[in-house]
Design a protein around this motif. Sequence first.
Motif, PDB file in Angstrom:
ATOM      1  N   ALA A   1       0.822  -1.212   0.000  1.00 40.55           N
ATOM      2  CA  ALA A   1       0.000   0.000   0.000  1.00 40.55           C
ATOM      3  C   ALA A   1       0.853   1.258   0.000  1.00 40.55           C
ATOM      4  O   ALA A   1       0.450   2.303  -0.504  1.00 40.55           O
ATOM      5  CB  ALA A   1      -0.926  -0.010   1.217  1.00 40.55           C
ATOM      6  N   GLY A   2       2.072   1.164   0.568  1.00 40.86           N
ATOM      7  CA  GLY A   2       2.926   2.336   0.671  1.00 40.86           C
ATOM      8  C   GLY A   2       3.477   2.823  -0.649  1.00 40.86           C
ATOM      9  O   GLY A   2       4.002   3.934  -0.736  1.00 40.86           O
ATOM     10  N   ARG A   3       3.341   2.017  -1.720  1.00 44.33           N
ATOM     11  CA  ARG A   3       3.929   2.404  -3.001  1.00 44.33           C
ATOM     12  C   ARG A   3       3.352   3.723  -3.517  1.00 44.33           C
ATOM     13  O   ARG A   3       4.039   4.472  -4.201  1.00 44.33           O
ATOM     14  CB  ARG A   3       3.722   1.287  -4.019  1.00 44.33           C
ATOM     15  N   ARG A   4       2.089   3.985  -3.185  1.00 43.17           N
ATOM     16  CA  ARG A   4       1.460   5.245  -3.619  1.00 43.17           C
ATOM     17  C   ARG A   4       2.169   6.453  -3.033  1.00 43.17           C
ATOM     18  O   ARG A   4       2.082   7.558  -3.574  1.00 43.17           O
ATOM     19  CB  ARG A   4      -0.007   5.281  -3.186  1.00 43.17           C
ATOM     20  N   HIS A   5       2.863   6.237  -1.914  1.00 40.76           N
ATOM     21  CA  HIS A   5       3.501   7.357  -1.221  1.00 40.76           C
ATOM     22  C   HIS A   5       5.003   7.405  -1.480  1.00 40.76           C
ATOM     23  O   HIS A   5       5.742   8.064  -0.760  1.00 40.76           O
ATOM     24  CB  HIS A   5       3.221   7.245   0.282  1.00 40.76           C
ATOM     25  N   LEU A   6       5.426   6.686  -2.526  1.00 45.09           N
ATOM     26  CA  LEU A   6       6.826   6.709  -2.944  1.00 45.09           C
ATOM     27  C   LEU A   6       6.979   7.502  -4.227  1.00 45.09           C
ATOM     28  O   LEU A   6       6.110   7.472  -5.100  1.00 45.09           O
ATOM     29  CB  LEU A   6       7.344   5.285  -3.198  1.00 45.09           C
ATOM     30  N   GLY A   7       8.099   8.196  -4.338  1.00 41.43           N
ATOM     31  CA  GLY A   7       8.488   8.814  -5.602  1.00 41.43           C
ATOM     32  C   GLY A   7       9.806   8.196  -6.038  1.00 41.43           C
ATOM     33  O   GLY A   7      10.688   7.956  -5.203  1.00 41.43           O
ATOM     34  N   TYR A   8       9.932   7.916  -7.334  1.00 46.45           N
ATOM     35  CA  TYR A   8      11.139   7.242  -7.823  1.00 46.45           C
ATOM     36  C   TYR A   8      11.555   7.830  -9.163  1.00 46.45           C
ATOM     37  O   TYR A   8      10.744   7.960 -10.082  1.00 46.45           O
ATOM     38  CB  TYR A   8      10.887   5.744  -7.974  1.00 46.45           C
ATOM     39  N   LEU A   9      12.825   8.171  -9.246  1.00 45.95           N
ATOM     40  CA  LEU A   9      13.408   8.599 -10.517  1.00 45.95           C
ATOM     41  C   LEU A   9      14.553   7.651 -10.843  1.00 45.95           C
ATOM     42  O   LEU A   9      15.576   7.648 -10.161  1.00 45.95           O
ATOM     43  CB  LEU A   9      13.937  10.038 -10.425  1.00 45.95           C
ATOM     44  N   PRO A  10      14.392   6.801 -11.876  1.00 47.07           N
ATOM     45  CA  PRO A  10      15.480   5.892 -12.246  1.00 47.07           C
ATOM     46  C   PRO A  10      16.611   6.645 -12.935  1.00 47.07           C
ATOM     47  O   PRO A  10      16.447   7.786 -13.377  1.00 47.07           O
ATOM     48  CB  PRO A  10      14.804   4.909 -13.205  1.00 47.07           C
ATOM     49  N   GLU A  11      17.756   5.974 -13.043  1.00 46.84           N
ATOM     50  CA  GLU A  11      18.915   6.601 -13.686  1.00 46.84           C
ATOM     51  C   GLU A  11      18.641   6.899 -15.150  1.00 46.84           C
ATOM     52  O   GLU A  11      19.016   7.956 -15.661  1.00 46.84           O
ATOM     53  CB  GLU A  11      20.127   5.683 -13.559  1.00 46.84           C
TER      54      GLU A  11
ATOM     55  N   LEU B   1      11.741  13.974 -13.117  1.00 43.41           N
ATOM     56  CA  LEU B   1      11.665  14.612 -11.802  1.00 43.41           C
ATOM     57  C   LEU B   1      10.237  15.010 -11.463  1.00 43.41           C
ATOM     58  O   LEU B   1       9.767  14.823 -10.339  1.00 43.41           O
ATOM     59  CB  LEU B   1      12.562  15.848 -11.762  1.00 43.41           C
ATOM     60  N   ALA B   2       9.548  15.556 -12.456  1.00 45.45           N
ATOM     61  CA  ALA B   2       8.165  15.995 -12.234  1.00 45.45           C
ATOM     62  C   ALA B   2       7.271  14.821 -11.842  1.00 45.45           C
ATOM     63  O   ALA B   2       6.463  14.921 -10.914  1.00 45.45           O
ATOM     64  CB  ALA B   2       7.624  16.677 -13.485  1.00 45.45           C
ATOM     65  N   GLN B   3       7.419  13.663 -12.514  1.00 46.01           N
ATOM     66  CA  GLN B   3       6.565  12.520 -12.169  1.00 46.01           C
ATOM     67  C   GLN B   3       6.946  11.945 -10.800  1.00 46.01           C
ATOM     68  O   GLN B   3       6.090  11.453 -10.081  1.00 46.01           O
ATOM     69  CB  GLN B   3       6.595  11.450 -13.274  1.00 46.01           C
ATOM     70  N   ALA B   4       8.238  12.012 -10.444  1.00 40.93           N
ATOM     71  CA  ALA B   4       8.666  11.485  -9.149  1.00 40.93           C
ATOM     72  C   ALA B   4       8.094  12.293  -7.987  1.00 40.93           C
ATOM     73  O   ALA B   4       7.918  11.777  -6.884  1.00 40.93           O
ATOM     74  CB  ALA B   4      10.191  11.462  -9.064  1.00 40.93           C
ATOM     75  N   LEU B   5       7.802  13.562  -8.240  1.00 45.47           N
ATOM     76  CA  LEU B   5       7.333  14.452  -7.179  1.00 45.47           C
ATOM     77  C   LEU B   5       5.818  14.483  -7.039  1.00 45.47           C
ATOM     78  O   LEU B   5       5.291  15.180  -6.164  1.00 45.47           O
ATOM     79  CB  LEU B   5       7.849  15.872  -7.439  1.00 45.47           C
ATOM     80  N   ILE B   6       5.099  13.753  -7.890  1.00 45.48           N
ATOM     81  CA  ILE B   6       3.633  13.751  -7.829  1.00 45.48           C
ATOM     82  C   ILE B   6       3.158  13.261  -6.459  1.00 45.48           C
ATOM     83  O   ILE B   6       3.612  12.235  -5.948  1.00 45.48           O
ATOM     84  CB  ILE B   6       3.045  12.849  -8.941  1.00 45.48           C
TER      85      ILE B   6
ATOM     86  N   GLN C   1       6.158  10.538   0.579  1.00 45.25           N
ATOM     87  CA  GLN C   1       6.753  10.427   1.915  1.00 45.25           C
ATOM     88  C   GLN C   1       8.177   9.895   1.849  1.00 45.25           C
ATOM     89  O   GLN C   1       8.990  10.184   2.721  1.00 45.25           O
ATOM     90  CB  GLN C   1       5.901   9.500   2.780  1.00 45.25           C
ATOM     91  N   VAL C   2       8.454   9.098   0.815  1.00 44.47           N
ATOM     92  CA  VAL C   2       9.803   8.602   0.561  1.00 44.47           C
ATOM     93  C   VAL C   2      10.127   8.865  -0.905  1.00 44.47           C
ATOM     94  O   VAL C   2       9.359   8.495  -1.790  1.00 44.47           O
ATOM     95  CB  VAL C   2       9.928   7.094   0.865  1.00 44.47           C
ATOM     96  N   LEU C   3      11.273   9.496  -1.146  1.00 45.30           N
ATOM     97  CA  LEU C   3      11.676   9.872  -2.497  1.00 45.30           C
ATOM     98  C   LEU C   3      13.021   9.236  -2.810  1.00 45.30           C
ATOM     99  O   LEU C   3      14.011   9.494  -2.127  1.00 45.30           O
ATOM    100  CB  LEU C   3      11.767  11.403  -2.588  1.00 45.30           C
ATOM    101  N   LEU C   4      13.031   8.363  -3.819  1.00 50.93           N
ATOM    102  CA  LEU C   4      14.241   7.646  -4.220  1.00 50.93           C
ATOM    103  C   LEU C   4      14.715   8.203  -5.554  1.00 50.93           C
ATOM    104  O   LEU C   4      13.989   8.121  -6.556  1.00 50.93           O
ATOM    105  CB  LEU C   4      13.955   6.145  -4.339  1.00 50.93           C
TER     106      LEU C   4
END
Length: 306
Positions: free
Chosen positions: A74-84, A142-147, A151-154
């Motif tokens: 469930a926590g995945r909704r609250h993650l932001g991720y930007l791959p290399e 970056l913009a999609q990672a910040l949507i 709570q956790v930004l990778l």
Amino acid sequence: MTATVQIGNVTKHYGRIAAVTDVSFELGEGEMVALIGHNGAGKTTLMKLMLGLIRPTGGSILVLGDNPAAGQFAGRRHLGYLPENVSFDAALTGRETQTFYARLKRERVAKALQLLDAVGLGAAASRRVGTYSKGMRQRLGLAQALIGRPQVLLLDEPTTGLDPELRQTFYEVIQRLAAEGTTVLLSSHALTELEERAGRVIIMHRGIKVADGSIESLRKLARLPTRIRLKVAGLAPGEVPSWLPASAPRRRLNGHIVEIDAAPEQKIELLRCATASGTALEDLDIVPPNLDELYAHFLRRSEAKP
């Protein structure tokens, strides 16, 4: 400080290859942590484990209280991720791409579209992504990672392809998020950028965590010399100030500048000698070991272990 990410003795094998070996650490709310290491050190593997994209061979992972490998995360909704290496549908516009990810995360589209302006893509929002430069695609990532204000930004090499002005804007955005409680884990080879901004550094080497702490605590552990540069008036060619201990490593630079490599316990005494001796100091610079030097030190120390 509440832990948002808990990594306990995690190991990840790909056949006979150990990508990560017995790694443990916790990340807390509002922490901005730099994860550094050479290519293949295990940084991206750790991020994928936190996202639940791959499963650990051993150990435990909790992200926002959930086990990412358990299926229902469930926590995945609250993650932001930007791959290399970001990749988007080239036929969609920047606005359509951002709208797609906002709906995928069940976040308000209007707020997500505002992020395009924040990363400098407002004027290009109606263009197809296929026409974007590498730097523009990185900004869209970056913009999609910040949507949804995660709570956790990778972030894996997030500033690749960004010009200096946009790099500064990017760091302002994530530092503001960290101040509001977001956990930020940032992997980058741009160590100078991280040194100025990260409150903590985790160093990986061949899948093993070799150091973890603030820049100041890593300096104390490494005990590397501090560089002291003195501009001294009235020195003859080849002369060094008489008050300098013979044991202090020093060298003359151009003109009247003397550079001393001072051990941690020598710094204060050397400065006291300089000011008490009546020496005509025209300028003084104190340069502690930087993150590049600390990184190289801990890697050498790791290589030296049996």
